[in-house]
Scaffold this motif. Structure first.
Motif, mmCIF file in Angstrom:
data_model
loop_
_atom_site.group_PDB
_atom_site.id
_atom_site.type_symbol
_atom_site.label_atom_id
_atom_site.label_comp_id
_atom_site.label_asym_id
_atom_site.label_seq_id
_atom_site.Cartn_x
_atom_site.Cartn_y
_atom_site.Cartn_z
ATOM 1 N N VAL A 293 0.861 -1.183 0.000
ATOM 2 C CA VAL A 293 0.000 0.000 0.000
ATOM 3 C C VAL A 293 0.894 1.227 0.000
ATOM 4 O O VAL A 293 1.792 1.354 0.847
ATOM 5 N N ILE A 294 0.655 2.138 -0.947
ATOM 6 C CA ILE A 294 1.420 3.379 -1.016
ATOM 7 C C ILE A 294 0.478 4.553 -0.749
ATOM 8 O O ILE A 294 -0.739 4.408 -0.786
ATOM 9 N N ASN A 295 1.063 5.703 -0.456
ATOM 10 C CA ASN A 295 0.331 6.935 -0.142
ATOM 11 C C ASN A 295 -0.590 6.751 1.064
ATOM 12 O O ASN A 295 -1.752 7.146 1.044
ATOM 13 N N ALA A 296 -0.070 6.179 2.120
ATOM 14 C CA ALA A 296 -0.885 5.930 3.315
ATOM 15 C C ALA A 296 -1.293 7.219 4.003
ATOM 16 O O ALA A 296 -2.316 7.252 4.703
ATOM 17 N N GLU A 297 -0.542 8.297 3.806
ATOM 18 C CA GLU A 297 -0.877 9.558 4.476
ATOM 19 C C GLU A 297 -2.066 10.259 3.831
ATOM 20 O O GLU A 297 -2.617 11.195 4.400
ATOM 21 N N LYS A 298 -2.517 9.799 2.659
ATOM 22 C CA LYS A 298 -3.637 10.430 1.961
ATOM 23 C C LYS A 298 -4.952 9.683 2.161
ATOM 24 O O LYS A 298 -5.910 9.910 1.438
ATOM 25 N N ILE A 299 -5.022 8.790 3.154
ATOM 26 C CA ILE A 299 -6.242 8.027 3.432
ATOM 27 C C ILE A 299 -7.302 8.973 4.004
ATOM 28 O O ILE A 299 -6.977 9.943 4.689
ATOM 29 N N LYS A 300 -8.548 8.710 3.708
ATOM 30 C CA LYS A 300 -9.655 9.555 4.166
ATOM 31 C C LYS A 300 -10.561 8.760 5.103
ATOM 32 O O LYS A 300 -10.682 7.547 4.979
ATOM 33 N N ILE A 301 -11.194 9.462 6.020
ATOM 34 C CA ILE A 301 -12.254 8.880 6.835
ATOM 35 C C ILE A 301 -13.416 9.847 6.834
ATOM 36 O O ILE A 301 -13.264 11.036 6.561
ATOM 37 N N THR A 302 -14.601 9.337 7.113
ATOM 38 C CA THR A 302 -15.810 10.128 6.985
ATOM 39 C C THR A 302 -16.199 10.743 8.321
ATOM 40 O O THR A 302 -15.774 10.305 9.380
ATOM 41 N N GLY A 303 -17.041 11.740 8.235
ATOM 42 C CA GLY A 303 -17.594 12.363 9.436
ATOM 43 C C GLY A 303 -16.572 13.183 10.204
ATOM 44 O O GLY A 303 -15.638 13.741 9.642
ATOM 45 N N ASN A 304 -16.768 13.247 11.516
ATOM 46 C CA ASN A 304 -15.876 14.008 12.386
ATOM 47 C C ASN A 304 -14.782 13.146 12.999
ATOM 48 O O ASN A 304 -14.219 13.497 14.029
ATOM 49 N N LYS A 305 -14.487 12.015 12.379
ATOM 50 C CA LYS A 305 -13.519 11.091 12.965
ATOM 51 C C LYS A 305 -12.095 11.634 12.927
ATOM 52 O O LYS A 305 -11.233 11.112 13.617
ATOM 53 N N ASN A 306 -11.836 12.688 12.150
ATOM 54 C CA ASN A 306 -10.492 13.269 12.132
ATOM 55 C C ASN A 306 -10.073 13.720 13.525
ATOM 56 O O ASN A 306 -8.929 13.544 13.915
ATOM 57 N N GLU A 307 -10.996 14.313 14.261
ATOM 58 C CA GLU A 307 -10.681 14.791 15.604
ATOM 59 C C GLU A 307 -11.123 13.820 16.688
ATOM 60 O O GLU A 307 -10.548 13.773 17.764
ATOM 61 N N GLN A 308 -12.175 13.031 16.436
ATOM 62 C CA GLN A 308 -12.763 12.213 17.491
ATOM 63 C C GLN A 308 -12.165 10.812 17.597
ATOM 64 O O GLN A 308 -12.148 10.235 18.678
ATOM 65 N N LYS A 309 -11.679 10.249 16.518
ATOM 66 C CA LYS A 309 -11.167 8.874 16.554
ATOM 67 C C LYS A 309 -9.820 8.837 17.261
ATOM 68 O O LYS A 309 -8.906 9.578 16.932
ATOM 69 N N MET A 310 -9.711 7.952 18.257
ATOM 70 C CA MET A 310 -8.495 7.831 19.045
ATOM 71 C C MET A 310 -7.869 6.452 18.856
ATOM 72 O O MET A 310 -8.579 5.461 18.719
ATOM 73 N N TYR A 311 -6.553 6.416 18.848
ATOM 74 C CA TYR A 311 -5.790 5.178 18.777
ATOM 75 C C TYR A 311 -5.022 5.027 20.083
ATOM 76 O O TYR A 311 -4.369 5.963 20.537
ATOM 77 N N TYR A 312 -5.118 3.837 20.686
ATOM 78 C CA TYR A 312 -4.510 3.589 21.981
ATOM 79 C C TYR A 312 -3.411 2.542 21.861
ATOM 80 O O TYR A 312 -3.519 1.605 21.081
#
Length: 152
Positions: free
Chosen positions: A66-85
């Motif tokens: 997989v290339i260009n991993a930094e250009k992946i998109k997600i929907t909704g407000n998950k840019n700020e709300q989705k957390m990785y632990y």
């Protein structure tokens, strides 16, 4: 005496075990793709569910780059709300990062963790996830394997 077992027909079931040379390499561009849809597509390829010789107890899947991993998109407000632990292993050592922070530092971890969560939790999962290679940008070190560009 009539038994219902006498009506059962024994079909020969084929069980495939592919050699390592039978696995192909696929190249997927992640730019402007949705994370969940791309992850399910990659997980099916890694497990080998897109092949007619799929068997659940054998690793028959292909390698995925997989290339260009930094250009992946997600929907909704998950840019700020989705957390990785993640946990350091020490008491009180839980660390958290938002999606935006993780994209800027380690974009490969986003796709890897999403695909790993979609794989079955069994003895094959470690060998299957090792066939996934995720890179930031267009450049990857697997040009010698001649990966086939796959559109999804």
């Amino acid at each position: 005496m009539y038994h219902s077992r006498a009506l059962c027909v024994n079909y020969d079931t084929k069980s495939y075990k592919l050699e390592p040379s039978d696995k192909s390499w696929l190249l997927i561009d992640a730019s402007d793709k949705t994370l969940g849809r791309l992850s399910t597509y990659i997980a099916k390829i890694l497990m080998g569910k897109n092949k007619p010789e799929y068997t659940p107890h054998n690793d028959v899947g292909d390698y995925v780059v997989v290339i260009n991993a930094e250009k992946i998109k997600i929907t909704g407000n998950k840019n700020e709300q989705k957390m990785y632990y993640r946990h350091t292993g020490y008491p009180g050592g839980i660390k958290s990062q938002s999606f935006n922070d993780l994209v800027s530092t380690y974009p490969d971890r986003i796709i890897t963790s999403a695909v790993k969560g979609m794989l079955p939790k069994n003895k094959l999962s470690n060998s299957v996830i090792k066939k996934l290679k995720v890179y930031k940008g267009e450049i990857h070190p697997h040009s010698a394997q001649n990966p086939v560009k796959k559109e999804f």
